[in-house]
Design a protein around this motif. Structure first.
Motif, PDB file in Angstrom:
ATOM      1  N   GLN A 198     -75.661 -24.130  37.438  1.00  0.00           N
ATOM      2  CA  GLN A 198     -74.800 -22.907  37.105  1.00  0.00           C
ATOM      3  C   GLN A 198     -75.843 -21.876  36.480  1.00  0.00           C
ATOM      4  OE1 GLN A 198     -72.647 -25.442  34.202  1.00  0.00           O
ATOM      5  NE2 GLN A 198     -73.144 -24.124  32.589  1.00  0.00           N
ATOM      6  N   PRO A 199     -75.214 -20.729  36.069  1.00  0.00           N
ATOM      7  CA  PRO A 199     -76.283 -19.668  35.362  1.00  0.00           C
ATOM      8  C   PRO A 199     -77.197 -20.226  34.235  1.00  0.00           C
ATOM      9  CG  PRO A 199     -74.001 -18.666  35.990  1.00  0.00           C
ATOM     10  CD  PRO A 199     -73.938 -20.248  36.067  1.00  0.00           C
ATOM     11  N   ALA A 200     -78.130 -19.872  34.130  1.00  0.00           N
ATOM     12  CA  ALA A 200     -79.078 -20.147  33.031  1.00  0.00           C
ATOM     13  C   ALA A 200     -78.158 -20.322  31.675  1.00  0.00           C
ATOM     14  CB  ALA A 200     -80.276 -19.449  32.667  1.00  0.00           C
ATOM     15  N   THR A 201     -78.241 -21.362  30.699  1.00  0.00           N
ATOM     16  CA  THR A 201     -77.489 -21.717  29.738  1.00  0.00           C
ATOM     17  C   THR A 201     -78.626 -22.747  29.020  1.00  0.00           C
ATOM     18  OG1 THR A 201     -75.389 -21.695  31.049  1.00  0.00           O
ATOM     19  CG2 THR A 201     -75.551 -22.695  28.853  1.00  0.00           C
ATOM     20  N   GLU A 202     -78.718 -22.130  27.598  1.00  0.00           N
ATOM     21  CA  GLU A 202     -79.463 -22.889  26.606  1.00  0.00           C
ATOM     22  C   GLU A 202     -78.673 -24.297  26.281  1.00  0.00           C
ATOM     23  OE1 GLU A 202     -82.554 -22.575  26.096  1.00  0.00           O
ATOM     24  OE2 GLU A 202     -82.816 -20.816  27.186  1.00  0.00           O
TER      25      GLU A 202
ATOM     26  N   PHE B 254     -75.367 -27.399  45.172  1.00  0.00           N
ATOM     27  CA  PHE B 254     -74.622 -26.019  44.963  1.00  0.00           C
ATOM     28  C   PHE B 254     -75.271 -25.297  43.860  1.00  0.00           C
ATOM     29  CE2 PHE B 254     -71.980 -28.678  42.318  1.00  0.00           C
ATOM     30  CZ  PHE B 254     -71.940 -28.033  41.304  1.00  0.00           C
ATOM     31  N   ARG B 255     -74.824 -24.052  43.864  1.00  0.00           N
ATOM     32  CA  ARG B 255     -75.095 -23.223  42.674  1.00  0.00           C
ATOM     33  C   ARG B 255     -73.992 -22.381  42.431  1.00  0.00           C
ATOM     34  NH1 ARG B 255     -78.927 -22.219  38.817  1.00  0.00           N
ATOM     35  NH2 ARG B 255     -78.932 -20.219  37.870  1.00  0.00           N
TER      36      ARG B 255
ATOM     37  N   PRO C  57     -62.359 -17.131  29.512  1.00  0.00           N
ATOM     38  CA  PRO C  57     -62.882 -16.180  28.471  1.00  0.00           C
ATOM     39  C   PRO C  57     -63.655 -16.883  27.147  1.00  0.00           C
ATOM     40  CG  PRO C  57     -60.749 -15.043  29.257  1.00  0.00           C
ATOM     41  CD  PRO C  57     -60.941 -16.551  29.813  1.00  0.00           C
ATOM     42  N   SER C  58     -64.570 -16.594  26.878  1.00  0.00           N
ATOM     43  CA  SER C  58     -65.268 -17.213  25.754  1.00  0.00           C
ATOM     44  C   SER C  58     -65.450 -18.809  25.733  1.00  0.00           C
ATOM     45  CB  SER C  58     -64.246 -17.154  24.298  1.00  0.00           C
ATOM     46  OG  SER C  58     -63.882 -15.723  24.310  1.00  0.00           O
ATOM     47  N   VAL C  59     -65.587 -19.255  26.892  1.00  0.00           N
ATOM     48  CA  VAL C  59     -65.629 -20.704  27.085  1.00  0.00           C
ATOM     49  C   VAL C  59     -67.297 -21.210  26.778  1.00  0.00           C
ATOM     50  CG1 VAL C  59     -66.402 -20.651  29.309  1.00  0.00           C
ATOM     51  CG2 VAL C  59     -65.312 -22.629  28.721  1.00  0.00           C
ATOM     52  N   ASP C  60     -67.448 -21.923  26.302  1.00  0.00           N
ATOM     53  CA  ASP C  60     -68.877 -22.711  25.901  1.00  0.00           C
ATOM     54  C   ASP C  60     -69.357 -23.012  27.549  1.00  0.00           C
ATOM     55  OD1 ASP C  60     -71.162 -24.015  25.664  1.00  0.00           O
ATOM     56  OD2 ASP C  60     -70.411 -25.115  23.639  1.00  0.00           O
ATOM     57  N   PRO C  61     -70.435 -22.531  28.150  1.00  0.00           N
ATOM     58  CA  PRO C  61     -70.723 -22.864  29.359  1.00  0.00           C
ATOM     59  C   PRO C  61     -71.232 -24.301  29.433  1.00  0.00           C
ATOM     60  CG  PRO C  61     -72.040 -21.300  28.324  1.00  0.00           C
ATOM     61  CD  PRO C  61     -71.170 -21.168  27.580  1.00  0.00           C
ATOM     62  N   VAL C  62     -71.821 -24.795  28.324  1.00  0.00           N
ATOM     63  CA  VAL C  62     -72.469 -26.145  28.380  1.00  0.00           C
ATOM     64  C   VAL C  62     -71.041 -27.145  28.519  1.00  0.00           C
ATOM     65  CG1 VAL C  62     -73.586 -28.037  27.268  1.00  0.00           C
ATOM     66  CG2 VAL C  62     -74.307 -25.615  27.077  1.00  0.00           C
ATOM     67  N   LEU C  63     -70.132 -26.777  27.546  1.00  0.00           N
ATOM     68  CA  LEU C  63     -68.791 -27.614  27.580  1.00  0.00           C
ATOM     69  C   LEU C  63     -68.053 -27.362  29.112  1.00  0.00           C
ATOM     70  CD1 LEU C  63     -66.685 -29.373  26.328  1.00  0.00           C
ATOM     71  CD2 LEU C  63     -65.555 -27.207  25.484  1.00  0.00           C
ATOM     72  N   ALA C  64     -67.987 -26.354  29.617  1.00  0.00           N
ATOM     73  CA  ALA C  64     -67.639 -26.031  30.894  1.00  0.00           C
ATOM     74  C   ALA C  64     -68.024 -27.155  32.113  1.00  0.00           C
ATOM     75  CB  ALA C  64     -67.860 -24.699  31.395  1.00  0.00           C
ATOM     76  N   GLY C  65     -69.589 -26.939  32.028  1.00  0.00           N
ATOM     77  CA  GLY C  65     -70.440 -27.859  32.872  1.00  0.00           C
ATOM     78  C   GLY C  65     -70.153 -29.497  32.815  1.00  0.00           C
TER      79      GLY C  65
ATOM     80  N   GLY D 128     -69.229 -15.708  39.879  1.00  0.00           N
ATOM     81  CA  GLY D 128     -68.076 -16.783  40.379  1.00  0.00           C
ATOM     82  C   GLY D 128     -68.221 -17.064  41.732  1.00  0.00           C
ATOM     83  N   GLY D 129     -69.113 -16.858  42.378  1.00  0.00           N
ATOM     84  CA  GLY D 129     -69.436 -17.162  43.700  1.00  0.00           C
ATOM     85  C   GLY D 129     -70.095 -18.434  43.879  1.00  0.00           C
ATOM     86  N   VAL D 130     -69.849 -19.381  44.855  1.00  0.00           N
ATOM     87  CA  VAL D 130     -70.332 -20.619  45.335  1.00  0.00           C
ATOM     88  C   VAL D 130     -71.333 -20.555  46.294  1.00  0.00           C
ATOM     89  CG1 VAL D 130     -69.860 -23.036  45.824  1.00  0.00           C
ATOM     90  CG2 VAL D 130     -68.485 -21.773  44.388  1.00  0.00           C
ATOM     91  N   VAL D 131     -72.613 -21.052  46.375  1.00  0.00           N
ATOM     92  CA  VAL D 131     -73.461 -21.160  47.144  1.00  0.00           C
ATOM     93  C   VAL D 131     -73.871 -22.573  47.498  1.00  0.00           C
ATOM     94  CG1 VAL D 131     -75.970 -20.813  48.030  1.00  0.00           C
ATOM     95  CG2 VAL D 131     -74.768 -18.966  46.802  1.00  0.00           C
ATOM     96  N   LEU D 132     -73.448 -23.192  48.567  1.00  0.00           N
ATOM     97  CA  LEU D 132     -73.802 -24.670  48.866  1.00  0.00           C
ATOM     98  C   LEU D 132     -75.235 -24.710  49.358  1.00  0.00           C
ATOM     99  CD1 LEU D 132     -70.449 -25.358  50.799  1.00  0.00           C
ATOM    100  CD2 LEU D 132     -71.063 -25.710  48.284  1.00  0.00           C
ATOM    101  N   GLY D 133     -75.887 -25.996  48.963  1.00  0.00           N
ATOM    102  CA  GLY D 133     -77.333 -26.108  49.466  1.00  0.00           C
ATOM    103  C   GLY D 133     -77.461 -27.208  50.454  1.00  0.00           C
ATOM    104  N   ALA D 134     -78.669 -27.327  50.577  1.00  0.00           N
ATOM    105  CA  ALA D 134     -78.986 -28.479  51.832  1.00  0.00           C
ATOM    106  C   ALA D 134     -78.309 -29.899  51.716  1.00  0.00           C
ATOM    107  CB  ALA D 134     -80.621 -28.409  51.686  1.00  0.00           C
TER     108      ALA D 134
END
Length: 703
Positions: free
Chosen positions: A136-140, A38-39, A76-84, A44-50
């Motif tokens: 998820q969206p590009a995150t360093e 998925f991605r 709001p203000s969440v660290d996307p790496v922590l979220a992942g 905020g939308g979800v795309v399911l993959g093969a």
């Protein structure tokens, strides 16, 4: 939930009641060209993959992961790496609950890391993040490494997981889900089962979508605050809010109090503690009504003893051993409500026995803790108010009275009246209110709550309760700091049901219960396979439009198909327990083709059998099953949305009649079913065969 260009299997996955609640209106689509499972997009939308096309079981796990990640990224203000990383932890525990071993996809090496009892090392987190980042969206990645993130995760770890897993914690072993069935000891689930017919509120119920949403909202709130570094404050705030909501529901005043407890049996321990604080050093005589019709561990708890081998906080103890700090001279006395033959004893005899035991205890220099049972497992109420009022009029310190209202089959105004009399009241959110099992509370009148300012709780109570479960008081300093998160989520689910019931006018509650109970009583009485136990109407003061003046637990014996002769002989307790399990089992493959296989496949959850003597069973106890009306019968299952009230009640009545019909079907095919020894399952065979692909909600009963 919007699903576009999805396969039929994926559409069925999207219709799972638990995932539907979590997804809400989120946009979900399928891209077979996407090689990742998925991605989550920036919108905020979800795309399911093969990989989601592999099987419904695998797809459900990927979707749950995607939904968790999408929600956390919106904070709001969440660290996307922590979220992942947090989303991966929840996804790993969801897979352990949901996906059969053979269905687990290859290549998800991070699953074992994130399912452990503690976060992986900082170095390993970096490797895990490398596998998760494409979802998820590009995150360093953090430039300074993962040490700081690991420290955050260590504090969050106990809060990370699906609500249905967290709700199984902070109780005892009976909450654990059996992997073979998907159900706990009570035959129910912390996930919704809208395809099952459920009239089990005298024991325990599976969550509805409403209750599940209440628990899920509380869980997400704790995770959100925890990711922002406010986890400790958020947990304390949630528990304080639960205290306030329970107090408001039962109209408690500011100088009264609520003690949260995992079960009614834990409430018994707490009531004994509070009675001992007022005893002036005198030993306590604890008078129980019909202990055989309350919780199985209550007699031990009533003496201050460990009632199981483990506690709600995970302490390993010795069942029957005295809890540290509880006096060894507590005396347990009991008053039966039934005679040796199972017949009800006259109410006057029960009242007299209670008064005699209380006066004898007082004459012996003992402090009295007397129970009023409102109601028992089979709907009995005792002793009468007159004898209790007479005991309260004693010269000198009065006895303590605690009302066992754990069935919660009474109007909140009745509870308020008990508190006005100075009596403690035990309630649960898990019986009539149909919340998940193991959520109890002891309500304290002002004169009892005041004892917590000067007294001290027994040290051994620290094995059972956190400080946050009690009112803020000096007596609670012996308890560990913290909160029982599983209990908090279970109460969050129960309060969602209580709030829905509270919105229904009392007269409407009464009318809906009367309509249901009248038809079902007639069906039980008309069946040659069943014998209903008499249950006198609860003797309570008059109340306008009272809905609690009629028994809402219908208890009945079931005919033993192997018993000779024409007279009614009930099933033994062991066979009644087997019938109870088989009702909650898809039996469609165990009956012959000419039988009603649709009825055999219907999952029917009723109250566990109560062991009772019966003249027709000279060889031991019989088992009385129970079909009960709960709050959801009145307020409506969320899965019934769109049905007008009359049509919805027709459906509920039809479902109850099908329970009676399935009992007859089982009796006709008893040998074949008994030989197969089937087990209960979370869902019917068509669902289990497709891993976790779920059908729509149960169909309307035939006209």
């Amino acid at each position: 939930m919007l699903a576009q260009q999805l396969t039929q299997d994926l559409i069925l996955v999207l219709e799972r009641p638990d995932l539907r609640v979590i997804a809400g209106a989120r946009r979900i689509a399928l891209d077979p060209a996407l090689q990742a499972p998925f991605r989550v997009g920036a919108d905020g939308g979800v795309v399911l993959g093969a990989p989601c096309l592999a099987s419904p079981g695998v797809a459900s796990a990927f979707l749950r992961h995607a939904l968790e990640l999408a929600r956390l990224l919106e904070i709001p203000s969440v660290d996307p790496v922590l979220a992942g990383l947090c989303a991966a932890r929840t996804a790993a525990l969801f897979r352990a609950l949901d996906v059969a071993e053979g269905s687990r996809p290859p290549g998800a090496e991070w699953l074992a890391d994130m399912a452990g009892d503690a976060p992986p090392t900082a170095a390993r987190l970096g490797v895990v993040w490398g596998m998760l980042a494409p979802l998820q969206p590009a995150t360093e990645a953090p430039a300074d490494g993962f040490a700081a993130l690991r420290a955050l995760l260590a504090g969050l770890w106990p809060l990370l997981g699906p609500a249905e897993a967290l709700m199984a914690e902070g109780g005892d072993a009976r909450l654990a889900v059996d992997p073979a069935t998907g159900l706990n000891h009570y035959g129910c689930s912390h996930r919704p089962r809208p395809w099952a017919v459920t009239f089990a509120s005298s024991t325990a119920s599976s969550l509805s979508e409403r209750g599940f949403a209440g628990a899920e909202a509380a869980r997400l709130r704790l995770v959100t605050e925890g990711m922002a570094g406010r986890g400790e404050a958020a947990r304390a705030a949630l528990v304080r809010e639960l205290h306030a909501r329970i107090a408001a529901y039962f109209h408690l005043a500011d100088d009264e109090g609520v003690v949260l407890a995992p079960s009614g049996t834990d409430c018994e321990l707490d009531a004994l503690v509070l009675a001992a604080l007022a005893s002036g050093g005198h030993p306590v005589s604890n008078i129980l009504l019909a202990p055989e019709e309350t919780g199985s561990g209550v007699p031990l708890a009533a003496k201050g003893c460990h009632f199981a081998n483990d506690t709600a906080l995970g302490a390993q103890v010795r069942q029957g051993g005295l809890i540290d700090g509880f006096p060894a001279d507590t005396m347990l006395l009991s008053v039966p409500l039934r005679g040796p033959d199972g017949a009800l004893r006259p109410a006057g005899d029960v009242d007299r026995d209670c008064a005699v035991l209380a006066r004898q205890a007082r004459a012996a220099g003992r402090h009295v803790l007397l129970h009023r049972l409102d109601l028992s497992k089979t709907g009995l109420l005792a002793p009468g108010m007159a004898v209790l009022d007479g005991l309260m009029a004693w010269d000198g310190p009065p006895p303590d009275i605690v009302v066992d209202a754990c069935q919660a089959r009474l109007d909140p105004c009745r509870v308020r009246d008990y508190l006005d009399r100075g009596w403690m009241v035990m309630v649960t959110g898990s019986k009539f209110f149909t919340g998940p099992p193991f959520c109890g509370a002891l309500l304290l009148p002002a004169r009892v709550a005041a004892r917590l300012a000067d007294g001290r709780l027994p040290a051994g109570l620290a094995q059972y309760s956190h400080r946050g479960a009690w009112p803020d008081c000096p007596a609670g300093q012996v308890l560990p700091v913290g909160e029982n998160i599983g209990l908090a989520l279970r109460w969050s689910a129960a309060l969602a049901e209580m709030t829905a019931l509270q919105a229904i006018p009392r007269a409407v509650v009464r009318d809906r219960l009367d309509r249901f109970l009248t038809v079902v009583e007639q069906a039980i009485d008309a069946s040659p396979d069943l014998a209903r136990l008499p249950a006198p109407a609860p003797l309570r003061p008059p109340l306008a439009d009272a809905w609690d003046a009629r028994p809402t637990i219908l208890s009945f014996f079931v005919r033993d198909p192997a018993a000779p002769g024409a007279s009614f002989a009930p099933l033994s307790l062991e066979d009644a327990r087997a019938l109870y399990r088989w009702l909650n089992t898809d039996l469609s493959r165990l009956v012959p083709p000419e039988a009603d296989r649709a009825l055999a496949g219907l999952l029917c959850h009723v109250g566990q059998p109560v062991p009772l003597p019966h003249a027709g069973r000279a060889d031991g106890l019989a088992g009385a099953l129970r079909l009960s009306a709960g709050a959801r019968l009145v307020s409506g299952e969320p899965s019934h949305d769109g049905l007008v009230p009359d049509r919805r009640m027709d459906r509920e009545i039809g479902d109850a009649l099908r329970v009676v019909a399935k009992i007859g079907l089982i009796l006709r095919h008893w040998p074949a079913i008994a030989g197969a020894a089937p087990v209960q399952t979370y869902a019917p065979y068509p669902v289990m065969d497709a891993d976790v692909k779920l059908p729509p909600c149960r169909s309307d009963p035939p006209a």
